[in-house]
Design an enzyme around this catalytic site. Sequence first.
Site, PDB file in Angstrom:
ATOM      1  N   ARG A   1      12.663  -0.520 -12.012  1.00 50.67           N
ATOM      2  CA  ARG A   1      13.723   0.181 -11.128  1.00 50.67           C
ATOM      3  C   ARG A   1      14.483   1.490 -12.277  1.00 50.67           C
ATOM      4  NH1 ARG A   1      15.079  -2.276  -6.197  1.00 50.67           N
ATOM      5  NH2 ARG A   1      15.477  -4.396  -6.291  1.00 50.67           N
TER       6      ARG A   1
ATOM      7  N   PHE B   1       1.160   1.507  -3.904  1.00 48.30           N
ATOM      8  CA  PHE B   1       2.301   0.771  -4.318  1.00 48.30           C
ATOM      9  C   PHE B   1       3.086   1.364  -5.388  1.00 48.30           C
ATOM     10  CE2 PHE B   1       4.926  -2.714  -5.859  1.00 48.30           C
ATOM     11  CZ  PHE B   1       5.406  -3.228  -4.728  1.00 48.30           C
TER      12      PHE B   1
ATOM     13  N   ASP C   1       8.806   2.804   4.596  1.00 54.75           N
ATOM     14  CA  ASP C   1       7.414   2.373   4.553  1.00 54.75           C
ATOM     15  C   ASP C   1       6.729   2.058   6.141  1.00 54.75           C
ATOM     16  OD1 ASP C   1       5.117   1.169   3.751  1.00 54.75           O
ATOM     17  OD2 ASP C   1       5.859  -0.265   2.586  1.00 54.75           O
TER      18      ASP C   1
ATOM     19  N   GLU D   1      18.058   6.302   1.891  1.00 58.99           N
ATOM     20  CA  GLU D   1      17.144   5.374   1.437  1.00 58.99           C
ATOM     21  C   GLU D   1      16.254   5.725   0.305  1.00 58.99           C
ATOM     22  OE1 GLU D   1      15.863   2.345   1.336  1.00 58.99           O
ATOM     23  OE2 GLU D   1      15.510   1.726   3.278  1.00 58.99           O
ATOM     24  N   ASP D   2      15.540   4.884  -0.355  1.00 66.12           N
ATOM     25  CA  ASP D   2      14.421   5.475  -1.456  1.00 66.12           C
ATOM     26  C   ASP D   2      13.104   5.720  -0.734  1.00 66.12           C
ATOM     27  OD1 ASP D   2      14.193   2.680  -0.601  1.00 66.12           O
ATOM     28  OD2 ASP D   2      13.914   2.000  -2.894  1.00 66.12           O
TER      29      ASP D   2
END
Length: 180
Positions: A164, A151, A102, A98-99
């Site tokens: 990206r 963010f 959150d 997973e990047d």
Amino acid sequence: MNELIEKILIEPKEIQERVKELGRKISEDYQGKEVLLVCILKGAFVFLADLIRSLDIPVRVDFIACSSYGSSTESSGVVRILKDLDYPVERKHILLIEDIVDTGLTLNYILSILKERRPLSLKVCALLDKPERRIVPVNVDYLGFKIPNEFVVGYGLDFNGHYRNLPFIAVLKKEVYSQK
Ligand code: PRP
């Protein structure tokens, strides 16, 4: 594009060094085993591409895509599968890639559906963790970096599909996403 970036949070070199360390640790832990890396699309594809080249154990790769309903910066908590895995996970060692974690809702959902499919083991490797935002607890076995509640984009992470391709992790200027 760079005038929309507030600041760089993690430089490319730092990312590459940490990814190599994670690769070494994962290779040690899974010595003698074969692992199925499950990449959570889309954000994790860049991390996966680097991580896989720092592993010296037998691996296969599969992809899963989910969508959490909500705005582009806030998750609503409802997750659905857009693309399921191509292969069964039964009797396999699964490592989810997973990047960012959150709220934890995406990972929590994917972990729950994969657990039901009875893999031999199920672990998580995430590049970034924003612990301040957590709604549901999730255990991250291999973590790149803890980051503050800002963010971030780059290295696979997007805003509205963009950014990206940045080789670093950056904080986006508030005005970019607050106009939406
Ligand atoms: C992002 C990220 C994680 C998830 C984390 O995906 O890649 O999968 O949100 O958020 P959570 O912990 O609050 O669930 P996103 O839905 O933006 O999709 P993308 O990876 O395709 O950009």
